[in-house]
Design an enzyme around this catalytic site. Structure first.
Site: not given
Length: 391
Positions: A201, A293, A297
């Site tokens: 990320y 997103p 979850k």
């Protein structure tokens, strides 16, 4: 037609619910508006929380998942060309996640339902839910060119945000909580081995990027783009160049490129419909809530909903008490709002808003610095990512 539970939608929520009910000796019928090929090919989520993995194993639906799924014990955060790994098991007492695509979950559950379960009707379009406030609700649907009615004791709508399930809840009892984000995700699938063994990320001044995977030979990656972007306005080379910029690190890490086989843009939205139950109609999954997103979850929340319903109905069968069915909405919403909070926090921490100020940028960096420096902050992220309790 007559059944105990009428299920609208053969996504992972509807299919898993049918499996859980079958294992509990409760009959059901699943209505799906699309054909089987479409359901088994639509690209959606790919991260399964620990609780979702445990549920699939207990349901007898994990043989291929355990063989082909990719266990992940952490994620990597990147910002200011730095790398920081969040170690899930170390921070959560052993919990982790599994990379296994929603398409594969659906294939496994469809095969089980057709082999062992009740009726699963493809190309059966639900037209309306009727009599939700009575003890004999029904679903009016169209199949093979004619209309029919499915009479039920309960209806569970797993038919997404635009399905008929939510429309059957009267407006005067509905509350909607919503946030739309001014950006989306340009997602790709590419025939190239992932460039990192865990998800990455990345927060960058040009926007967010995510490096993920579908298998040891297929890369899944995303770029933050302006809302309403057309995926095909980006050439393959432009996508790889932008991923390179946003994922760059100071230690010379290299992004491997390959043939892009799919491009699409996903809008970013947070949405909750309350209540999740009206009479004998129960909403599950995207019919009741949507999360951006970033927090991985969506599918996992849907699993939590149908597990809650299946356990509540089994309790009703065993004890005669409707207490758990009556508490369905309240029980699910506690978990839903925690997931909404987590997904919102991840989204706002990692994405650069179009009107972001220097103050906003510094706050994002401070959040990320806190996670790298504090085990408490890292634990909060790890607990949220690996999943909130299903009970």
């Amino acid at each position: 037609m007559r059944t105990t539970v009428g299920i609208i939608g053969a996504g992972p929520a509807g299919l898993l619910l049918a499996r859980l009910l079958h294992n509990a000796g409760i009959d059901s019928v699943v209505l799906e508006s699309r054909d089987r090929a479409y359901v088994e090919q639509r690209q959606r989520a790919g991260i399964l929380e620990q609780g979702t993995v445990d549920v699939l194993r207990a349901a007898g639906a994990a043989e291929r998942m355990d063989r082909e799924g990719l266990p992940h014990d952490g994620i990597e955060l990147r910002f200011d060309r730095r790398r920081h790994r969040v170690d899930f098991p170390a921070l959560t007492g052993g919990r982790s996640v599994l990379v296994y695509a929603q398409t594969e979950v659906c294939k496994d559950l469809i095969a089980l339902q057709l082999a062992e379960g009740g009726p699963l009707l493809f190309e059966a379009e639900a037209l309306a839910v009727e009599g939700a406030e009575t003890d004999r609700p029904s679903v009016r649907f169209r199949h093979e060119g004619r209309e029919d009615v499915l009479d039920c004791d309960y209806v569970v709508a797993c038919d997404g945000s635009w399905g008929v399930g939510r429309k059957a809840v009267p407006a005067d009892v509905s509350q909607v909580f919503e946030r739309t984000y001014p950006f989306g995700w340009l997602g790709i699938l590419a025939d190239v081995a992932p460039s990192h063994d865990e998800l990455v990320y990345a927060r960058h001044d040009r926007g967010f990027a995510l490096l993920s995977m579908r298998s040891p030979s297929v890369t899944r990656a995303y770029l933050q783009v302006p809302e309403a972007t057309n995926a095909h306005d980006w050439s393959d080379e432009e996508i790889w160049d932008e991923l390179d910029r946003r994922l760059e690190t100071a230690d010379g890490w290299k992004l491997e490129r390959g043939t892009i086989t799919s491009k699409s843009v996903t809008p970013m939205r947070s949405y909750v419909h309350e209540p999740m139950r009206h009479g004998r109609l129960f909403l599950a999954g995207d019919a009741a809530h949507i999360v951006p997103p970033t927090g991985a979850k969506g599918l996992n929340l849907a699993v939590g909903d149908v597990v809650t319903f299946a356990r509540a109905l089994a309790h009703r069968r065993k004890t005669g008490s409707t207490e758990r069915l009556d508490a369905y909405s309240q029980t699910c919403l506690r978990r839903v709002w925690q997931a909404e909070r987590f997904s919102y926090a991840m989204t706002t921490m990692l994405h650069r808003a179009p009107d972001a100020t220097p103050f906003d940028d510094r706050i994002q960096r401070a959040h990320l610095d806190r996670i790298t420096a504090s085990s408490a902050a890292g634990t909060d992220l790890a607990e949220g990512y690996t999943g909130f309790p299903l009970d």
